[in-house]
Enzyme design. Sequence first.
Site, PDB file in Angstrom:
ATOM      1  N   LYS A   1     -19.139   2.212  -2.443  1.00 24.36           N
ATOM      2  CA  LYS A   1     -17.934   2.991  -2.754  1.00 24.36           C
ATOM      3  C   LYS A   1     -17.017   3.068  -1.534  1.00 24.36           C
ATOM      4  CE  LYS A   1     -20.184   7.339  -1.608  1.00 24.36           C
ATOM      5  NZ  LYS A   1     -21.025   8.430  -2.105  1.00 24.36           N
TER       6      LYS A   1
ATOM      7  N   TYR B   1       5.205   8.795  22.486  1.00 20.79           N
ATOM      8  CA  TYR B   1       5.964   9.875  21.844  1.00 20.79           C
ATOM      9  C   TYR B   1       5.744  11.198  22.562  1.00 20.79           C
ATOM     10  CZ  TYR B   1       7.275   7.148  17.741  1.00 20.79           C
ATOM     11  OH  TYR B   1       7.797   6.229  16.903  1.00 20.79           O
TER      12      TYR B   1
HETATM   13  C1  LIG Z   1     -22.407   8.345  -1.528  1.00 16.77           C
HETATM   14  C2  LIG Z   1     -23.581   8.594  -2.317  1.00 16.77           C
HETATM   15  C3  LIG Z   1     -24.855   8.122  -1.909  1.00 16.77           C
HETATM   16  C4  LIG Z   1     -25.106   7.469  -0.579  1.00 16.77           C
HETATM   17  O1  LIG Z   1     -25.313   8.429   0.407  1.00 16.77           O
HETATM   18  P1  LIG Z   1     -25.634   8.011   1.933  1.00 16.77           P
HETATM   19  O2  LIG Z   1     -25.812   9.301   2.615  1.00 16.77           O
HETATM   20  O3  LIG Z   1     -24.442   7.285   2.440  1.00 16.77           O
HETATM   21  O4  LIG Z   1     -26.825   7.157   1.898  1.00 16.77           O
HETATM   22  C5  LIG Z   1     -25.920   8.312  -2.769  1.00 16.77           C
HETATM   23  N1  LIG Z   1     -25.768   8.932  -3.960  1.00 16.77           N
HETATM   24  C6  LIG Z   1     -24.563   9.417  -4.366  1.00 16.77           C
HETATM   25  C7  LIG Z   1     -24.476  10.103  -5.672  1.00 16.77           C
HETATM   26  C8  LIG Z   1     -23.445   9.275  -3.557  1.00 16.77           C
HETATM   27  O5  LIG Z   1     -22.269   9.764  -3.965  1.00 16.77           O
END
Ligand SMILES: *Cc1c(COP(=O)(O)O)cnc(C)c1O
Length: 333
Positions: free
Chosen positions: A33, A243
């Site tokens: 993601k 800046y």
């Molecule tokens: C993002 C996410 C993960 C992964 O978590 P990490 O801490 O990056 O391993 C697992 N399960 C769900 C539902 C998530 O949203």
Amino acid sequence: MAFIKINRDNFFYNLNKFSEKLGSKDKIAIVLKDNAYGHGLEIMAELSYNFGLTQAVVRDINEARIIDRYFKNILILGDRAVVNSKYSFALNSLDDIRKAQRGSIVELKVDTGMHRNGISLDELDIALKLIEDRGLTLKGVMSHNRSADELSSELFWQNKIFNQVKERVKSLGFKNIRFHSYNSASALRLNCKNQDLIRLGIGAYGYNELPEIYNKIELKPVLSLWANRVSTRRLKKAQRVGYGGEYTAPRDMVVSTYNLGYGDGWLRSNSFKVYIEKNLPILGRVSMDYISLEATEDEILIFNSVSRIAKEMNTISYEILTQLSSSIERIVI
Ligand SMILES: *Cc1c(COP(=O)(O)O)cnc(C)c1O
């Protein structure tokens, strides 16, 4: 523009560590993601495939479409369930079940204590009945741990509740369900041999956010951020940079401008506080496309590991990484 190097060996090294814990590559669902935590969605999907992974997790169906040729199954965390033989959809509420398209493959999320998403325990029977009535295929039952990366025992009572959920689902006659609740931190802390699947995010990218006393597995950061020199100038003592002229040269010095800025996701609040890899302070404010450093190298390493920057910024590695613009060029080495 700045550029990013993706270290293939380090990624495979991390994945190997987790597949050893699980005893199988098929039990790792790589979480891709948010542009694969800023690493690049398609690049990381292809590398995952090359390593031999078959499962992925994304946020929405658009992400899934870009990478679906690399995987056998993709779990979509936050989109309406539609019919697709490769996709399964997390259902976060009874309303999600009602909205799901008949015939779609779903994974029911149960709230075991995080109180963010998922149905509550007393809705479990109703939800399962509704899934059947609506003609959905239940592939999995999942949960999420709220404190796996903290020094506390909360993880254990959440696991206990999830075990009760498992028993209940099984006793209602559901077969071939995969049960999963482990993210990176849970997988690092606990024995994984009895898990059907882990949802592996930050650990695959090389970060271990656990308190020191848990840190038994060393991981290697996958992403390094680099910038190119744009121009160089000699400053006299007391001349000011950028800046607002917020940085004043304490002596005569040579200053170069590098092509990284907040437009690339390198936050402006990083001004002053953050030192880049070689302990060079950023001089003055970060602008949209540039920072100034006392350096002359044509290519400069901004970071190899984001841990220290995250700490200085009072945030976590995830946030700095996911901010990195998807338009920065990414090179696999
Ligand atoms: C993002 C996410 C993960 C992964 O978590 P990490 O801490 O990056 O391993 C697992 N399960 C769900 C539902 C998530 O949203």
